[in-house]
Design an enzyme around this catalytic site. Structure first.
Site, PDB file in Angstrom:
ATOM      1  N   CYS A 124       0.892  -1.156   0.000  1.00 48.38           N
ATOM      2  CA  CYS A 124       0.000   0.000   0.000  1.00 48.38           C
ATOM      3  C   CYS A 124       0.921   1.194   0.000  1.00 48.38           C
ATOM      4  CB  CYS A 124      -0.928   0.023   1.215  1.00 48.38           C
ATOM      5  SG  CYS A 124      -1.940   1.518   1.244  1.00 48.38           S
ATOM      6  N   CYS A 127      -0.614   4.344   2.488  1.00 48.52           N
ATOM      7  CA  CYS A 127      -0.645   4.227   3.950  1.00 48.52           C
ATOM      8  C   CYS A 127      -0.360   2.786   4.304  1.00 48.52           C
ATOM      9  CB  CYS A 127      -1.949   4.744   4.544  1.00 48.52           C
ATOM     10  SG  CYS A 127      -3.425   4.285   3.645  1.00 48.52           S
ATOM     11  N   SER A 128      -1.361   1.986   4.561  1.00 51.41           N
ATOM     12  CA  SER A 128      -1.080   0.594   4.894  1.00 51.41           C
ATOM     13  C   SER A 128      -2.356  -0.206   4.827  1.00 51.41           C
ATOM     14  CB  SER A 128      -0.470   0.497   6.281  1.00 51.41           C
ATOM     15  OG  SER A 128      -1.359   1.108   7.167  1.00 51.41           O
ATOM     16  N   CYS A 129      -3.145  -0.003   3.793  1.00 51.61           N
ATOM     17  CA  CYS A 129      -4.351  -0.790   3.618  1.00 51.61           C
ATOM     18  C   CYS A 129      -3.947  -2.261   3.543  1.00 51.61           C
ATOM     19  CB  CYS A 129      -5.073  -0.375   2.341  1.00 51.61           C
ATOM     20  SG  CYS A 129      -5.550   1.362   2.365  1.00 51.61           S
TER      21      CYS A 129
END
Lengths: 224, 128
Positions: A124, A127-129
């Site tokens: 991602c 962000c950090s999906c």
């Protein structure tokens, strides 16, 4: 269960200096981050937005119940059951929900299958999906800037860092997760596992193999 | 450092990947609580997940721009900052109210003997 309310009581953050520790034997100290969290939480509780007990239940769920073993079961079933594999290809979200892995950040999951000619890797970049219901919360490296940038620019180099070397002829596809779509990699089923049960197969599936930064385990590690 | 890492570091100007085992999900209790509050506020409809992802990625970019090496260990700091900002934007609580409450908790902590639960009521200025 952990005590999330007061476990930080004695914690003293390294970035919170400026106090003379020697003179504070009487009082307590909370780190800057703990203070900000307590400030926000106490206001949200007063306004009726959150219930502290419900927060603890949610935390415990993510610490102990939701994790990469859920994804490993999905992968093992995909390996063992062609009908389930086809369902994953058509509608992975529904197929995964059928195993009971529903919930937050699992609203739209897409599975991508590794083959001898194609290797898939998930990142991602913004962000950090991450597909929480099947993998739990993301590891620290997944959330780091080096991974987020290098996975796209130099996937082969990232794989080398993880100890994975693929043939030059294997194409590497990098999938960028978004707030709407999460990817789950179906690693290749190791040779020599014909006739294994789904439970045994699941033991071969690592978290990293489902992000695409690893491969499934060597069957000899599981059944020597 | 491997040859690949050298090349990648030269190309991207970034550090090698931080690594971890399948260790604890949260390193400190406040991280877990910040996580749970964001999830709960989203479920209450205070913000959409797209709004959340946008706020979080904006905060991560901002932190990187001012020198955070962003190795994943600062992730929940960004998470909390994004949450504080969204909470203010959505009119749930102002930044000033959050700051005043943070100071109250700090005073309460200092007024609480070691080993006892820290309660907001322990803030000496709260008794009026």
């Amino acid at each position: 269960m952990h005590d999330h309310r007061n476990a930080e009581h004695h914690h003293r953050s390294h970035d919170h200096d400026g106090h003379d520790h020697g003179h504070e034997h009487e009082g307590s100290e909370l780190s800057e981050m703990a203070l900000r969290v307590k400030a926000l939480e106490s206001i949200l509780v007063e306004k009726g937005y959150v219930d502290p007990a419900a927060l603890d239940v949610l935390i415990e769920t993510y610490e102990t119940k939701i994790g990469p073993r859920n994804g490993a079961k999905v992968v093992a079933k995909a390996w063992a059951d062609p009908a389930f594999r086809d369902w994953l290809r058509q509608d992975a979200t529904a197929a995964i929900w059928s195993l009971g892995f529903t919930g937050r950040q699992g609203e739209h999951i897409v599975t991508v299958e590794n083959t001898p000619t194609t290797h898939n890797m998930v990142v991602c970049t913004l962000c950090s999906c991450y597909p929480w219901p099947v993998l739990g919360l993301p590891p620290v490296w997944y959330k780091s800037a080096p991974y987020r940038s290098r996975a796209v620019m130099d996937p082969r180099g990232v794989l080398a860092d993880f100890g994975v070397t693929l043939p030059e002829t294997t194409e590497i596809r990098v999938w960028d997760s978004t707030a709407e779509t999460r990817y789950l990699v179906i690693p290749m089923r190791p040779a020599g596992t014909e006739g294994w049960s789904e439970d045994e197969l699941a033991a071969l599936v690592t978290r990293d193999s489902m992000i695409g930064t690893g491969l499934a385990r060597d069957p000899k590690e599981v059944r020597p | 450092m491997s040859r690949h890492e050298d090349i990648a570091a030269a190309v991207c100007g970034v550090a090698p990947l931080p690594r971890d085992d399948e260790g604890p999900v949260f390193r400190e209790p406040w991280e877990a609580q910040a996580f749970a509050m964001a999830v709960t506020l989203h479920e209450r409809g205070v913000f959409t997940w797209a709004e959340w992802a946008a706020a979080l990625s904006a905060e991560i970019s901002r932190a990187q721009a001012v020198g955070d090496p962003d190795l994943g260990d600062s992730y929940y700091r960004h998470w909390l900052k994004a949450l504080e900002q969204l909470v203010a934007e959505k009119g749930v609580s102002s930044a000033a109210a959050l700051e005043a409450r943070r100071q109250a908790w700090d005073r309460a902590a200092h007024a609480t003997p070691h080993g006892q639960p820290i309660l907001l009521e322990n803030d000496p200025l709260a008794k009026d």
